[in-house]
Design a protein around this motif. Structure first.
Motif, PDB file in Angstrom:
ATOM      1  N   PRO A  21       0.825  -1.218   0.000  1.00 12.02           N
ATOM      2  CA  PRO A  21       0.000   0.000   0.000  1.00 12.02           C
ATOM      3  C   PRO A  21       0.856   1.263   0.000  1.00 12.02           C
ATOM      4  CG  PRO A  21       0.080  -0.946   2.197  1.00 12.02           C
ATOM      5  CD  PRO A  21       0.785  -1.924   1.300  1.00 12.02           C
ATOM      6  N   THR A  22       0.242   2.346  -0.386  1.00 10.52           N
ATOM      7  CA  THR A  22       0.879   3.663  -0.337  1.00 10.52           C
ATOM      8  C   THR A  22       0.433   4.367   0.947  1.00 10.52           C
ATOM      9  OG1 THR A  22       0.881   3.831  -2.745  1.00 10.52           O
ATOM     10  CG2 THR A  22       1.141   5.882  -1.499  1.00 10.52           C
ATOM     11  N   ILE A  23       1.427   4.815   1.724  1.00 11.22           N
ATOM     12  CA  ILE A  23       1.116   5.446   3.013  1.00 11.22           C
ATOM     13  C   ILE A  23       1.813   6.802   3.054  1.00 11.22           C
ATOM     14  CG2 ILE A  23       1.200   5.231   5.517  1.00 11.22           C
ATOM     15  CD1 ILE A  23       1.398   2.218   5.178  1.00 11.22           C
ATOM     16  N   ARG A  24       1.051   7.854   3.357  1.00  2.49           N
ATOM     17  CA  ARG A  24       1.594   9.210   3.406  1.00  2.49           C
ATOM     18  C   ARG A  24       1.081   9.929   4.644  1.00  2.49           C
ATOM     19  NH1 ARG A  24      -0.458   8.781  -1.888  1.00  2.49           N
ATOM     20  NH2 ARG A  24       1.131   8.673  -3.533  1.00  2.49           N
ATOM     21  N   VAL A  25       1.882  10.879   5.118  1.00  2.00           N
ATOM     22  CA  VAL A  25       1.436  11.797   6.168  1.00  2.00           C
ATOM     23  C   VAL A  25       0.733  12.959   5.481  1.00  2.00           C
ATOM     24  CG1 VAL A  25       2.132  13.323   8.037  1.00  2.00           C
ATOM     25  CG2 VAL A  25       3.324  11.146   7.703  1.00  2.00           C
ATOM     26  N   ILE A  26      -0.533  13.191   5.832  1.00  2.00           N
ATOM     27  CA  ILE A  26      -1.310  14.212   5.119  1.00  2.00           C
ATOM     28  C   ILE A  26      -1.721  15.383   6.015  1.00  2.00           C
ATOM     29  CG2 ILE A  26      -2.207  12.606   3.392  1.00  2.00           C
ATOM     30  CD1 ILE A  26      -4.803  12.497   5.005  1.00  2.00           C
ATOM     31  N   GLU A  27      -1.722  15.197   7.337  1.00  2.00           N
ATOM     32  CA  GLU A  27      -2.107  16.283   8.242  1.00  2.00           C
ATOM     33  C   GLU A  27      -1.333  16.155   9.550  1.00  2.00           C
ATOM     34  OE1 GLU A  27      -6.289  16.485   8.936  1.00  2.00           O
ATOM     35  OE2 GLU A  27      -6.820  16.364   6.803  1.00  2.00           O
ATOM     36  N   THR A  28      -1.195  17.265  10.244  1.00  3.84           N
ATOM     37  CA  THR A  28      -0.536  17.247  11.565  1.00  3.84           C
ATOM     38  C   THR A  28      -1.298  18.146  12.518  1.00  3.84           C
ATOM     39  OG1 THR A  28       0.922  19.111  11.012  1.00  3.84           O
ATOM     40  CG2 THR A  28       1.732  16.881  10.535  1.00  3.84           C
ATOM     41  N   SER A  29      -1.110  17.872  13.789  1.00  3.12           N
ATOM     42  CA  SER A  29      -1.627  18.743  14.845  1.00  3.12           C
ATOM     43  C   SER A  29      -0.512  18.908  15.877  1.00  3.12           C
ATOM     44  CB  SER A  29      -2.888  18.137  15.470  1.00  3.12           C
ATOM     45  OG  SER A  29      -2.576  16.937  16.154  1.00  3.12           O
ATOM     46  N   GLN A  30      -0.809  19.486  17.021  1.00  4.23           N
ATOM     47  CA  GLN A  30       0.239  19.700  18.022  1.00  4.23           C
ATOM     48  C   GLN A  30       0.763  18.396  18.602  1.00  4.23           C
ATOM     49  OE1 GLN A  30      -1.331  22.381  20.943  1.00  4.23           O
ATOM     50  NE2 GLN A  30      -1.089  24.195  19.652  1.00  4.23           N
ATOM     51  N   SER A  31      -0.089  17.381  18.678  1.00  6.05           N
ATOM     52  CA  SER A  31       0.332  16.142  19.336  1.00  6.05           C
ATOM     53  C   SER A  31       0.251  14.908  18.434  1.00  6.05           C
ATOM     54  CB  SER A  31      -0.528  15.892  20.583  1.00  6.05           C
ATOM     55  OG  SER A  31      -1.890  15.806  20.228  1.00  6.05           O
ATOM     56  N   THR A  32      -0.326  15.037  17.258  1.00  8.99           N
ATOM     57  CA  THR A  32      -0.496  13.865  16.383  1.00  8.99           C
ATOM     58  C   THR A  32      -0.230  14.230  14.927  1.00  8.99           C
ATOM     59  OG1 THR A  32      -2.862  14.271  16.012  1.00  8.99           O
ATOM     60  CG2 THR A  32      -2.263  12.884  17.909  1.00  8.99           C
ATOM     61  N   TYR A  33      -0.094  13.203  14.122  1.00  7.69           N
ATOM     62  CA  TYR A  33      -0.096  13.375  12.662  1.00  7.69           C
ATOM     63  C   TYR A  33      -1.019  12.311  12.067  1.00  7.69           C
ATOM     64  CZ  TYR A  33       3.462   9.660  12.890  1.00  7.69           C
ATOM     65  OH  TYR A  33       4.146   8.488  13.150  1.00  7.69           O
ATOM     66  N   VAL A  34      -1.608  12.638  10.927  1.00 10.35           N
ATOM     67  CA  VAL A  34      -2.592  11.761  10.276  1.00 10.35           C
ATOM     68  C   VAL A  34      -1.953  11.131   9.054  1.00 10.35           C
ATOM     69  CG1 VAL A  34      -4.857  11.610   9.174  1.00 10.35           C
ATOM     70  CG2 VAL A  34      -4.492  13.175  11.097  1.00 10.35           C
ATOM     71  N   ILE A  35      -2.065   9.814   8.952  1.00  7.88           N
ATOM     72  CA  ILE A  35      -1.561   9.107   7.780  1.00  7.88           C
ATOM     73  C   ILE A  35      -2.746   8.635   6.936  1.00  7.88           C
ATOM     74  CG2 ILE A  35       0.584   8.352   8.871  1.00  7.88           C
ATOM     75  CD1 ILE A  35      -0.723   5.629   9.334  1.00  7.88           C
ATOM     76  N   ALA A  36      -2.563   8.660   5.630  1.00  7.05           N
ATOM     77  CA  ALA A  36      -3.553   8.145   4.679  1.00  7.05           C
ATOM     78  C   ALA A  36      -2.998   6.877   4.051  1.00  7.05           C
ATOM     79  CB  ALA A  36      -3.865   9.179   3.604  1.00  7.05           C
ATOM     80  N   ILE A  37      -3.771   5.819   4.100  1.00  5.06           N
ATOM     81  CA  ILE A  37      -3.352   4.521   3.569  1.00  5.06           C
ATOM     82  C   ILE A  37      -4.187   4.215   2.340  1.00  5.06           C
ATOM     83  CG2 ILE A  37      -3.069   2.071   4.082  1.00  5.06           C
ATOM     84  CD1 ILE A  37      -3.158   2.902   7.080  1.00  5.06           C
ATOM     85  N   ASP A  38      -3.546   4.099   1.189  1.00  2.00           N
ATOM     86  CA  ASP A  38      -4.214   3.705  -0.049  1.00  2.00           C
ATOM     87  C   ASP A  38      -3.789   2.282  -0.377  1.00  2.00           C
ATOM     88  OD1 ASP A  38      -5.625   6.052  -0.506  1.00  2.00           O
ATOM     89  OD2 ASP A  38      -3.898   7.016  -1.442  1.00  2.00           O
ATOM     90  N   ALA A  39      -4.738   1.358  -0.294  1.00  2.00           N
ATOM     91  CA  ALA A  39      -4.426  -0.057  -0.524  1.00  2.00           C
ATOM     92  C   ALA A  39      -5.347  -0.608  -1.612  1.00  2.00           C
ATOM     93  CB  ALA A  39      -4.601  -0.867   0.762  1.00  2.00           C
ATOM     94  N   ARG A  40      -4.771  -1.365  -2.508  1.00  4.78           N
ATOM     95  CA  ARG A  40      -5.551  -2.072  -3.524  1.00  4.78           C
ATOM     96  C   ARG A  40      -5.942  -3.429  -2.943  1.00  4.78           C
ATOM     97  NH1 ARG A  40      -2.916  -3.668  -7.639  1.00  4.78           N
ATOM     98  NH2 ARG A  40      -4.585  -3.545  -9.199  1.00  4.78           N
ATOM     99  N   CYS A  41      -7.250  -3.615  -2.775  1.00  5.38           N
ATOM    100  CA  CYS A  41      -7.740  -4.795  -2.055  1.00  5.38           C
ATOM    101  C   CYS A  41      -8.553  -5.703  -2.975  1.00  5.38           C
ATOM    102  CB  CYS A  41      -8.589  -4.370  -0.858  1.00  5.38           C
ATOM    103  SG  CYS A  41      -7.681  -3.377   0.338  1.00  5.38           S
ATOM    104  N   LYS A  42      -8.426  -6.995  -2.747  1.00  3.10           N
ATOM    105  CA  LYS A  42      -9.140  -7.998  -3.542  1.00  3.10           C
ATOM    106  C   LYS A  42     -10.496  -8.283  -2.914  1.00  3.10           C
ATOM    107  CE  LYS A  42      -5.505 -10.541  -2.949  1.00  3.10           C
ATOM    108  NZ  LYS A  42      -4.505 -11.637  -2.929  1.00  3.10           N
ATOM    109  N   THR A  43     -11.429  -7.370  -3.128  1.00  4.38           N
ATOM    110  CA  THR A  43     -12.759  -7.523  -2.556  1.00  4.38           C
ATOM    111  C   THR A  43     -13.719  -6.573  -3.247  1.00  4.38           C
ATOM    112  OG1 THR A  43     -14.064  -7.363  -0.528  1.00  4.38           O
ATOM    113  CG2 THR A  43     -12.261  -5.811  -0.782  1.00  4.38           C
ATOM    114  N   MET A  44     -15.013  -6.906  -3.195  1.00  5.08           N
ATOM    115  CA  MET A  44     -16.023  -5.980  -3.689  1.00  5.08           C
ATOM    116  C   MET A  44     -16.675  -5.200  -2.548  1.00  5.08           C
ATOM    117  SD  MET A  44     -19.495  -8.140  -4.572  1.00  5.08           S
ATOM    118  CE  MET A  44     -18.750  -9.296  -5.697  1.00  5.08           C
ATOM    119  N   PHE A  45     -16.362  -5.574  -1.307  1.00  4.56           N
ATOM    120  CA  PHE A  45     -16.924  -4.903  -0.145  1.00  4.56           C
ATOM    121  C   PHE A  45     -15.845  -4.060   0.518  1.00  4.56           C
ATOM    122  CE2 PHE A  45     -19.407  -8.773  -0.719  1.00  4.56           C
ATOM    123  CZ  PHE A  45     -20.692  -8.250  -0.766  1.00  4.56           C
TER     124      PHE A  45
END
Length: 301
Positions: free
Chosen positions: A245-269
């Motif tokens: 998967p592709t994982i990036r840091v997309i946002e930050t705050s004073q105490s945390t940072y937010v990562i976005a995970i883009d994964a290609r998954c073998k499912t229809m759900f």
């Protein structure tokens, strides 16, 4: 099949008996006999056509499949209704000349009055002929501008995620007026064919590989590069994830940072894949925190 044929014969017999009684009792006004016979013919022919279409669909579903059986039933209904109307015109003795003379005005009036009905019938014909989907397919359909909705609820007001404004379910039937879909909430939804003919259709399958985006908030005391590398390794080992998967840091705050995970998954759900990814992310982040805690304790004098 035999049951529907017997029921069709019973309908024809009842209509003939009604006509016979009306004639014997002289209940039909003079000059209106043909119109009464025409109405009786329409009732009998439409009912018999409907019964035959249902019988064929049930009979052929096990041999040619539900999708093809539904298409055959659709064509039978359409053909039967056209034949019934043509015979009705013949019974009330409407000639070709008279029909053509009145066709322009009548066509305009009927077209305006039944625009919704005609648009659904022609929409059903387009769906049957072009087959953008078939009975048994799990689809998502989105109408009008096919736009994307940005979440506006906290804490995702500034999120780059998006939602597709659509409905998802399994196609159960395509008839003259409606496409019947059993939604993921197990609720039957009847959608006008005119809407389905111009909608954006997402056809899902068991073999599809779809992108699933997941967001997760990580404490800032954890090194982002360490977290990302560990998550790539753990998520790639999941059977539902097709590749790294592709994982990036997309946002930050004073105490945390937010990562976005883009994964290609073998499912229809999508929910199933997101569930597995989030569980793995939470376990991995917790494991990294515990490792870091033990390392600090080991380094204390």
């Amino acid at each position: 099949m035999l049951y529907f044929l017997l029921l069709s014969a019973l309908v024809v017999v009842i209509v003939i008996l009604v006509g016979y009684v009306l004639i014997k009792l002289k209940l039909i006004p003079t000059g209106f006999e043909d119109y009464v016979y025409g109405v009786l013919w329409l009732i009998a022919s439409v009912t018999v056509t409907q019964l035959i279409a249902i019988a064929l669909r049930n009979r052929l579903a096990s041999t040619v499949g539900p999708a093809n059986a539904s298409s055959v039933a659709f064509i039978v209904r359409l053909s039967g209704y056209v034949i019934a109307f043509v015979v009705f015109l013949a019974i009330i003795r409407v000639g070709v000349t008279e029909a053509l003379a009145a066709g322009g005005f009548a066509g305009l009036v009927v077209g305006l009055a039944s625009q919704f009905v005609l648009s659904n019938i022609f929409g059903g014909i387009v769906i049957i002929l072009t087959r953008p989907f078939k009975v048994g397919d799990r689809i998502t359909f989105s109408t009008w501008q096919y736009g994307l909705i940005v979440p506006s609820y906290p804490p995702k007001f500034f999120s780059t995620d998006y939602l597709i404004p659509g409905y998802t379910g399994v196609v159960q039937e395509i008839n003259l007026m409606y496409t019947v879909i059993l939604s993921d909430d197990n609720v039957p939804v009847k959608v006008p064919n005119s809407v389905m003919a111009q909608a954006a259709i997402f056809v899902h399958s068991d073999n599809e590989v779809r992108r699933v985006r997941t967001r997760y908030e990580v404490p800032k005391d954890l090194d982002p590069e360490t977290v990302i590398e560990r998550l790539k390794k753990e998520l790639s080992s999941l059977p539902i994830v097709a590749d790294v998967p592709t994982i990036r840091v997309i946002e930050t705050s004073q105490s945390t940072y937010v990562i976005a995970i883009d994964a290609r998954c073998k499912t229809m759900f999508e929910d199933e894949a997101r569930h597995n990814i989030l569980i793995t992310v939470m376990k991995t982040v917790k494991a990294i925190q515990e490792e870091q805690k033990r390392a600090k304790q080991a380094g204390q004098p």
